[in-house]
Design a protein around this motif. Structure first.
Motif, short mmCIF file in Angstrom:
data_model
loop_
_atom_site.label_atom_id
_atom_site.label_comp_id
_atom_site.label_asym_id
_atom_site.label_seq_id
_atom_site.Cartn_x
_atom_site.Cartn_y
_atom_site.Cartn_z
N VAL A 34 0.85 -1.19 0.00
CA VAL A 34 0.00 0.00 0.00
C VAL A 34 0.88 1.25 0.00
O VAL A 34 1.62 1.51 0.96
CB VAL A 34 -0.93 0.01 1.23
N LEU A 35 0.83 2.00 -1.07
CA LEU A 35 1.62 3.24 -1.17
C LEU A 35 0.98 4.37 -0.38
O LEU A 35 1.68 5.24 0.14
CB LEU A 35 1.76 3.66 -2.63
N LEU A 36 -0.34 4.36 -0.31
CA LEU A 36 -1.06 5.41 0.39
C LEU A 36 -2.44 4.90 0.75
O LEU A 36 -3.05 4.16 -0.01
CB LEU A 36 -1.18 6.66 -0.49
N HIS A 37 -2.93 5.30 1.93
CA HIS A 37 -4.29 4.96 2.36
C HIS A 37 -4.88 6.20 3.01
O HIS A 37 -4.20 6.89 3.79
CB HIS A 37 -4.26 3.79 3.33
N SER A 38 -6.12 6.47 2.73
CA SER A 38 -6.75 7.68 3.26
C SER A 38 -6.97 7.62 4.77
O SER A 38 -7.32 8.62 5.39
CB SER A 38 -8.08 7.95 2.56
N CYS A 39 -6.74 6.44 5.39
CA CYS A 39 -6.81 6.38 6.85
C CYS A 39 -5.61 7.06 7.49
O CYS A 39 -5.62 7.37 8.67
CB CYS A 39 -6.89 4.93 7.32
N GLN A 40 -4.57 7.34 6.69
CA GLN A 40 -3.35 7.95 7.23
C GLN A 40 -3.49 9.46 7.40
O GLN A 40 -2.77 10.06 8.21
CB GLN A 40 -2.18 7.67 6.29
N ALA A 41 -4.36 10.08 6.64
CA ALA A 41 -4.50 11.54 6.67
C ALA A 41 -5.77 11.92 5.92
O ALA A 41 -6.40 11.08 5.28
CB ALA A 41 -3.28 12.20 6.03
N ASP A 42 -6.12 13.18 6.00
CA ASP A 42 -7.24 13.71 5.21
C ASP A 42 -6.70 13.99 3.82
O ASP A 42 -6.04 15.00 3.58
CB ASP A 42 -7.78 14.98 5.86
N VAL A 43 -6.94 13.07 2.89
CA VAL A 43 -6.31 13.09 1.57
C VAL A 43 -7.31 13.54 0.51
O VAL A 43 -8.47 13.16 0.53
CB VAL A 43 -5.77 11.69 1.21
N GLN A 44 -6.82 14.36 -0.41
CA GLN A 44 -7.61 14.72 -1.58
C GLN A 44 -6.84 14.36 -2.84
O GLN A 44 -5.62 14.17 -2.80
CB GLN A 44 -7.97 16.21 -1.57
N VAL A 45 -7.56 14.23 -3.95
CA VAL A 45 -6.98 13.75 -5.20
C VAL A 45 -7.29 14.73 -6.32
O VAL A 45 -8.41 15.24 -6.41
CB VAL A 45 -7.54 12.36 -5.58
N ARG A 46 -6.31 14.98 -7.16
CA ARG A 46 -6.56 15.81 -8.34
C ARG A 46 -5.91 15.17 -9.56
O ARG A 46 -4.93 14.43 -9.46
CB ARG A 46 -6.04 17.24 -8.15
N LEU A 47 -6.48 15.47 -10.71
CA LEU A 47 -5.93 15.01 -11.99
C LEU A 47 -5.05 16.11 -12.55
O LEU A 47 -5.49 17.24 -12.73
CB LEU A 47 -7.06 14.71 -12.98
N ARG A 48 -3.81 15.77 -12.82
CA ARG A 48 -2.89 16.71 -13.49
C ARG A 48 -2.78 16.31 -14.95
O ARG A 48 -2.39 15.19 -15.28
CB ARG A 48 -1.52 16.69 -12.82
N VAL A 49 -3.18 17.21 -15.84
CA VAL A 49 -3.11 16.97 -17.27
C VAL A 49 -1.83 17.60 -17.80
O VAL A 49 -1.60 18.80 -17.64
CB VAL A 49 -4.33 17.57 -18.00
N LEU A 50 -1.00 16.78 -18.41
CA LEU A 50 0.29 17.24 -18.91
C LEU A 50 0.21 17.53 -20.41
O LEU A 50 -0.61 16.95 -21.12
CB LEU A 50 1.35 16.16 -18.63
N PRO A 51 1.04 18.50 -20.86
CA PRO A 51 2.15 19.16 -20.17
C PRO A 51 1.75 20.43 -19.40
O PRO A 51 2.63 21.16 -18.94
CB PRO A 51 3.09 19.53 -21.33
N ASP A 52 0.46 20.71 -19.23
CA ASP A 52 0.05 21.97 -18.61
C ASP A 52 0.29 22.01 -17.11
O ASP A 52 0.83 22.98 -16.59
CB ASP A 52 -1.44 22.24 -18.91
N ASN A 53 -0.14 20.97 -16.39
CA ASN A 53 -0.06 20.98 -14.92
C ASN A 53 1.18 20.23 -14.45
O ASN A 53 1.13 19.08 -14.05
CB ASN A 53 -1.32 20.33 -14.32
#
Length: 247
Positions: A34-53
């Motif tokens: 498990v690389l990351l679990h939302s039980c570890q912190a208040d996590v949010q997710v965003r999509l980065r579209v490249l090459p812009d973001n």
């Protein structure tokens, strides 16, 4: 006697409080898969579209490749919507649909059974898909497609003989609304990866993330990041990333 009764009452209350905390802590004991679990912190997710973001967030936790990049270099494969705009119209007949809601929380759906704004949609039907796209843009949510491996706790794929093996990375969600990013230790078929995560985490839904040559993965806070992937193509060929950050 009254003092003893009070002691026992306080002790009992302490147990009642401690047990849920201990139970919650136990659910956040994570394996190395498990690389990351939302039980570890208040996590949010965003999509980065490249090459812009290209810039990562200051509260960075993890960034991984999202869905598949088009082999013809026209961009992201599948239907992709973000910030009321259509990023990609190349709808694919994949079962998996990821929606990042207005609170930047991930929700996974089977393409035949997507719920948005209290309305159900079947993205495999043209008219329903058009209605969904309009609703998603109206609400300003982000939408991404990929292969769905687990749907409602059940495998959503068949075991294909001689299927290719790669290291696999999945986005998984649970019935309580929590989510995680999980990956295999070794090269596996999609079916093998789905079986493994089903046994290890018992997720409600599981979506395949792009790996293979596009194995981009950066883990940790912005001032102490480390590579957790093996990118085999030039970084400028990446078209999209999912970034997980502390709220």
């Amino acid at each position: 006697m009254a003092f003893q009764i009070m002691q026992r009452f306080v002790w009992a209350i302490g147990i009642c409080i401690a047990l849920p905390i201990a139970a919650y802590a136990q659910t956040c004991v994570l394996s190395s898969s498990v690389l990351l679990h939302s039980c570890q912190a208040d996590v949010q997710v965003r999509l980065r579209v490249l090459p812009d973001n290209t810039q990562s967030d200051s509260n960075h936790l993890l960034t991984v490749a999202g869905t598949y990049s088009s082999g013809d270099r026209f961009g992201i494969e599948g239907l992709v919507l973000r910030e009321r705009s259509v990023i990609s119209r190349r709808y694919q007949n994949w079962d998996g649909v990821l929606i990042l809601d207005k609170n930047a929380q991930p929700r996974l759906f089977h393409a035949k059974r997507v719920t948005l704004g209290g309305t159900g949609f079947n993205l495999k039907q043209t008219v329903s898909r058009a209605g969904f796209s309009a609703k998603a843009r109206e609400m300003g949510v982000t939408v991404l497609q990929s292969h769905l491996l687990i749907s409602n706790g059940q495998l959503d794929l068949k075991n294909i003989e001689a299927a290719p093996k790669f290291k696999r990375r999945l986005l998984v969600t649970f019935k309580d609304g929590s989510f995680a990013v999980w990956e295999t230790e070794h090269a596996e078929t999609l079916y093998e990866a789905a079986r493994q995560v089903q046994v290890e985490l018992a997720p409600d839904m599981a979506l395949n993330l792009d790996m293979g040559a596009y194995d981009y993965c950066v883990l940790g806070p912005k001032d102490a990041q480390k590579d957790c992937g093996l990118l085999l193509v030039s970084q400028d060929r990446l078209t999209n990333l999912l970034e997980f950050t502390k709220r």
